[in-house]
Motif scaffolding. Structure first.
Motif, short mmCIF file in Angstrom:
data_model
loop_
_atom_site.label_atom_id
_atom_site.label_comp_id
_atom_site.label_asym_id
_atom_site.label_seq_id
_atom_site.Cartn_x
_atom_site.Cartn_y
_atom_site.Cartn_z
N ILE A 66 0.85 -1.20 0.00
CA ILE A 66 0.00 0.00 0.00
C ILE A 66 0.88 1.24 0.00
N GLY A 67 0.65 2.10 -1.00
CA GLY A 67 1.53 3.25 -1.20
C GLY A 67 2.81 2.77 -1.87
N CYS A 68 2.66 1.97 -2.92
CA CYS A 68 3.79 1.23 -3.51
C CYS A 68 4.73 2.10 -4.31
N GLY A 69 4.34 3.36 -4.64
CA GLY A 69 5.20 4.19 -5.45
C GLY A 69 5.44 3.55 -6.81
N GLN A 70 6.69 3.43 -7.21
CA GLN A 70 7.00 2.83 -8.50
C GLN A 70 7.27 1.33 -8.39
N GLY A 71 6.77 0.71 -7.32
CA GLY A 71 6.77 -0.74 -7.21
C GLY A 71 8.11 -1.36 -6.88
N LEU A 72 8.95 -0.65 -6.15
CA LEU A 72 10.29 -1.15 -5.84
C LEU A 72 10.25 -2.46 -5.06
N ASP A 101 2.77 -13.25 -5.44
CA ASP A 101 1.61 -12.68 -6.11
C ASP A 101 1.45 -11.27 -5.55
N TYR A 102 1.91 -10.28 -6.29
CA TYR A 102 2.07 -8.92 -5.79
C TYR A 102 0.98 -7.99 -6.29
N THR A 103 0.36 -7.25 -5.36
CA THR A 103 -0.57 -6.18 -5.69
C THR A 103 -0.05 -4.89 -5.09
N GLY A 104 0.21 -3.90 -5.93
CA GLY A 104 0.66 -2.60 -5.45
C GLY A 104 -0.44 -1.57 -5.63
N ILE A 105 -0.69 -0.80 -4.59
CA ILE A 105 -1.73 0.24 -4.62
C ILE A 105 -1.06 1.59 -4.45
N GLU A 106 -1.29 2.49 -5.40
CA GLU A 106 -0.63 3.79 -5.38
C GLU A 106 -1.59 4.86 -5.89
N LEU A 107 -1.65 5.99 -5.18
CA LEU A 107 -2.56 7.07 -5.52
C LEU A 107 -2.08 7.89 -6.73
N MET A 108 -0.76 8.01 -6.87
CA MET A 108 -0.21 8.93 -7.86
C MET A 108 -0.03 8.27 -9.23
N PRO A 109 -0.73 8.75 -10.26
CA PRO A 109 -0.64 8.13 -11.59
C PRO A 109 0.77 8.12 -12.16
N LYS A 110 1.57 9.16 -11.90
CA LYS A 110 2.93 9.20 -12.43
C LYS A 110 3.77 8.05 -11.89
N ASP A 111 3.60 7.74 -10.61
CA ASP A 111 4.35 6.63 -10.02
C ASP A 111 3.91 5.30 -10.60
N VAL A 112 2.60 5.15 -10.78
CA VAL A 112 2.09 3.90 -11.36
C VAL A 112 2.62 3.73 -12.79
N CYS A 130 -3.94 2.00 -9.52
CA CYS A 130 -3.93 3.43 -9.20
C CYS A 130 -5.23 3.73 -8.46
N ALA A 131 -5.14 3.89 -7.16
CA ALA A 131 -6.35 4.07 -6.35
C ALA A 131 -5.98 4.65 -4.99
N ASP A 132 -6.98 5.16 -4.31
CA ASP A 132 -6.85 5.69 -2.95
C ASP A 132 -6.85 4.52 -1.97
N MET A 133 -5.85 4.47 -1.09
CA MET A 133 -5.77 3.36 -0.14
C MET A 133 -6.97 3.31 0.80
N CYS A 134 -7.68 4.42 0.94
CA CYS A 134 -8.83 4.45 1.83
C CYS A 134 -10.04 3.74 1.24
N SER A 135 -10.04 3.51 -0.06
CA SER A 135 -11.20 2.89 -0.68
C SER A 135 -10.84 1.74 -1.62
N ALA A 136 -9.57 1.55 -1.93
CA ALA A 136 -9.16 0.50 -2.86
C ALA A 136 -9.51 -0.88 -2.30
N GLU A 137 -9.93 -1.76 -3.20
CA GLU A 137 -10.22 -3.14 -2.80
C GLU A 137 -8.93 -3.84 -2.43
N LEU A 138 -8.93 -4.51 -1.28
CA LEU A 138 -7.75 -5.25 -0.84
C LEU A 138 -8.01 -6.74 -1.02
N PRO A 139 -7.19 -7.43 -1.82
CA PRO A 139 -7.40 -8.87 -2.01
C PRO A 139 -6.99 -9.67 -0.79
#
Length: 258
Positions: A66-72, A101-112, A130-139
């Protein structure tokens, strides 16, 4: 969890090899993506700390960042897997997932976009949302990683995110389900202020708008996680920096994981 850390000298070469392997993909994403990845992985003590303390278990296959940035973290997981398959993994480091099995959630489109350009080719393919961590679906998952992002939302929203994280881990059904949460300890006023200043500066450099932040003292973070059904262990995670960062290793209580 390892009680005694191995000698740094024994794993320096392996860490350099891992750093190189995990950051090379970011050349595909451009100069900024590559330099940011190399600097972040090389200077932030949390990544090596996770390995040397055995905090990522081989059973933590389903990972949510959550808040993965550019997926490092996704690139790091893939590089760790490759090193183990090639027999180059230090004996003092615990095994990590063979194929995460990796899921990254990031708000900022540029980072995604940078993440997709850099690590979209990895197998298995990382899921980048690309989603808000407050509402993104968590698997359903085994491991959730949240590094330095919860302070971007207010206290009520922080609790909401952590509640949904607990529920996702619980649904996953793994008795070793874990949350790795790094936060700033607001009770350390100087270190917390420095970390917030640096955070705002980096946010501007990455081309994003600087938002208000909400911190908590370490005792409040721990109490909140305890109320949510986690068993919490805290580790200072600011080595080599002037910050007040703390890594909270939060495992679901057995009654919650059953």
């Amino acid at each position: 969890m390892s009680a005694v850390l191995p000698s740094r000298g024994a794993t320096d070469n392996a860490w350099r090899e891992l750093h190189e392997a995990a950051t090379i993909p970011y050349k595909k994403g451009g100069s900024f993506a590559w330099h940011f990845a190399r600097g972040k992985l090389g200077r932030d003590p949390v990544f090596r700390g996770l390995l040397e303390r055995g905090l990522i278990d081989a059973q933590h296959r389903r990972v949510v960042d959550i808040g993965c940035g550019q997926g490092l973290f996704a690139s790091l997981l893939a590089s760790m897997s490759a090193m183990q398959k090639n027999g180059r993994w230090p004996a003092s480091w615990s095994a990590t997932p063979e194929s995460a099995d990796y899921t990254g959630i990031e708000l900022m489109p540029k980072d995604v976009a940078r993440a997709e350009a850099s690590i979209g080719h990895l197998q298995p393919a990382p899921k980048l949302v690309c989603a808000d961590m407050c509402s993104a679906e968590l698997p359903d998952c085994d491991l959730v990683v949240i590094l330095d992002v919860l302070h971007y939302v207010d206290l009520e929203a922080q609790q909401g995110v952590l509640t949904r994280v607990r529920d996702a881990l619980r649904r996953g059904g793994n008795p070793q389900a874990r949350l790795l949460l790094r936060v700033g300890d607001a009770s350390s006023r100087r270190g917390f202020a420095i970390s917030q200043w640096v955070d705002r500066t980096v946010t501007r450099i990455r081309g994003h708008k600087v938002s208000p932040t909400w911190g908590r003292p370490l005792a409040e973070w721990t109490a909140l996680l305890d109320r949510l059904g986690f068993r919490v262990h805290s580790i200072p995670m600011s080595e080599g920096t002037p910050f007040a960062n703390v890594l909270l290793v939060a495992d679901l209580e057995e009654r919650q994981a059953a």
